[in-house]
Scaffold this motif. Sequence first.
Motif, PDB file in Angstrom:
ATOM      1  N   ARG A  89      49.429   2.485  67.687  1.00 37.35           N
ATOM      2  CA  ARG A  89      50.588   3.199  68.234  1.00 37.35           C
ATOM      3  C   ARG A  89      51.450   2.282  69.094  1.00 37.35           C
ATOM      4  O   ARG A  89      52.681   2.289  69.004  1.00 37.35           O
ATOM      5  CB  ARG A  89      50.144   4.415  69.050  1.00 37.35           C
ATOM      6  N   CYS A  90      50.809   1.452  69.927  1.00 41.06           N
ATOM      7  CA  CYS A  90      51.560   0.524  70.770  1.00 41.06           C
ATOM      8  C   CYS A  90      52.344  -0.475  69.936  1.00 41.06           C
ATOM      9  O   CYS A  90      53.500  -0.798  70.254  1.00 41.06           O
ATOM     10  CB  CYS A  90      50.621  -0.220  71.723  1.00 41.06           C
ATOM     11  N   GLU A  93      55.347   1.308  68.600  1.00 40.15           N
ATOM     12  CA  GLU A  93      56.343   1.478  69.663  1.00 40.15           C
ATOM     13  C   GLU A  93      57.048   0.157  69.977  1.00 40.15           C
ATOM     14  O   GLU A  93      58.245   0.153  70.296  1.00 40.15           O
ATOM     15  CB  GLU A  93      55.677   2.043  70.919  1.00 40.15           C
ATOM     16  N   ASP A  94      56.333  -0.964  69.888  1.00 39.31           N
ATOM     17  CA  ASP A  94      56.956  -2.270  70.106  1.00 39.31           C
ATOM     18  C   ASP A  94      58.045  -2.534  69.079  1.00 39.31           C
ATOM     19  O   ASP A  94      59.104  -3.090  69.409  1.00 39.31           O
ATOM     20  CB  ASP A  94      55.906  -3.385  70.033  1.00 39.31           C
ATOM     21  N   VAL A  96      59.848  -0.233  67.483  1.00 42.25           N
ATOM     22  CA  VAL A  96      60.975   0.651  67.800  1.00 42.25           C
ATOM     23  C   VAL A  96      61.788   0.076  68.951  1.00 42.25           C
ATOM     24  O   VAL A  96      63.025   0.010  68.901  1.00 42.25           O
ATOM     25  CB  VAL A  96      60.468   2.077  68.131  1.00 42.25           C
ATOM     26  N   THR A  97      61.109  -0.359  70.001  1.00 41.84           N
ATOM     27  CA  THR A  97      61.794  -0.927  71.165  1.00 41.84           C
ATOM     28  C   THR A  97      62.558  -2.197  70.789  1.00 41.84           C
ATOM     29  O   THR A  97      63.705  -2.381  71.189  1.00 41.84           O
ATOM     30  CB  THR A  97      60.774  -1.240  72.283  1.00 41.84           C
TER      31      THR A  97
END
Length: 126
Positions: A89-90, A93-94, A96-97
Amino acid sequence: MRELAEHALTGDERVVPRRTNAPKHCGWCGRRLPEAGNVGRRRRYCGQSCRQRAYERRTALQRSGLPEDAVVLSDTEIAALQDRLFQLRCAAEDIVTAAQDGASAGELRQLAEEIATAAKDLEQLR
């Protein structure tokens, strides 16, 4: 072709399905099984130890009354699985960011490779 379609099978004839070329995996550890010939029963396990572990699991499930498709994990295995899911998940998210911040294609490719690696590691449950 039409003759084949009209030909009725007698009781002595059998239709034998062809084996697919899709890779087969061990029913216990998930490792890829070596290619086998077209004769005999298909392998289900990569070795005797995996076959034995699968047998032990089946007999334990029968004694415990759990459904046959039940998955039993220890607290340690559940914690490890949750950690790997968190890492995945992290990593997502990285990406996406990084995309929102205007990261280069090379950086996004590197982050995508990290996600693919994390997902591949997650597939190995045993």
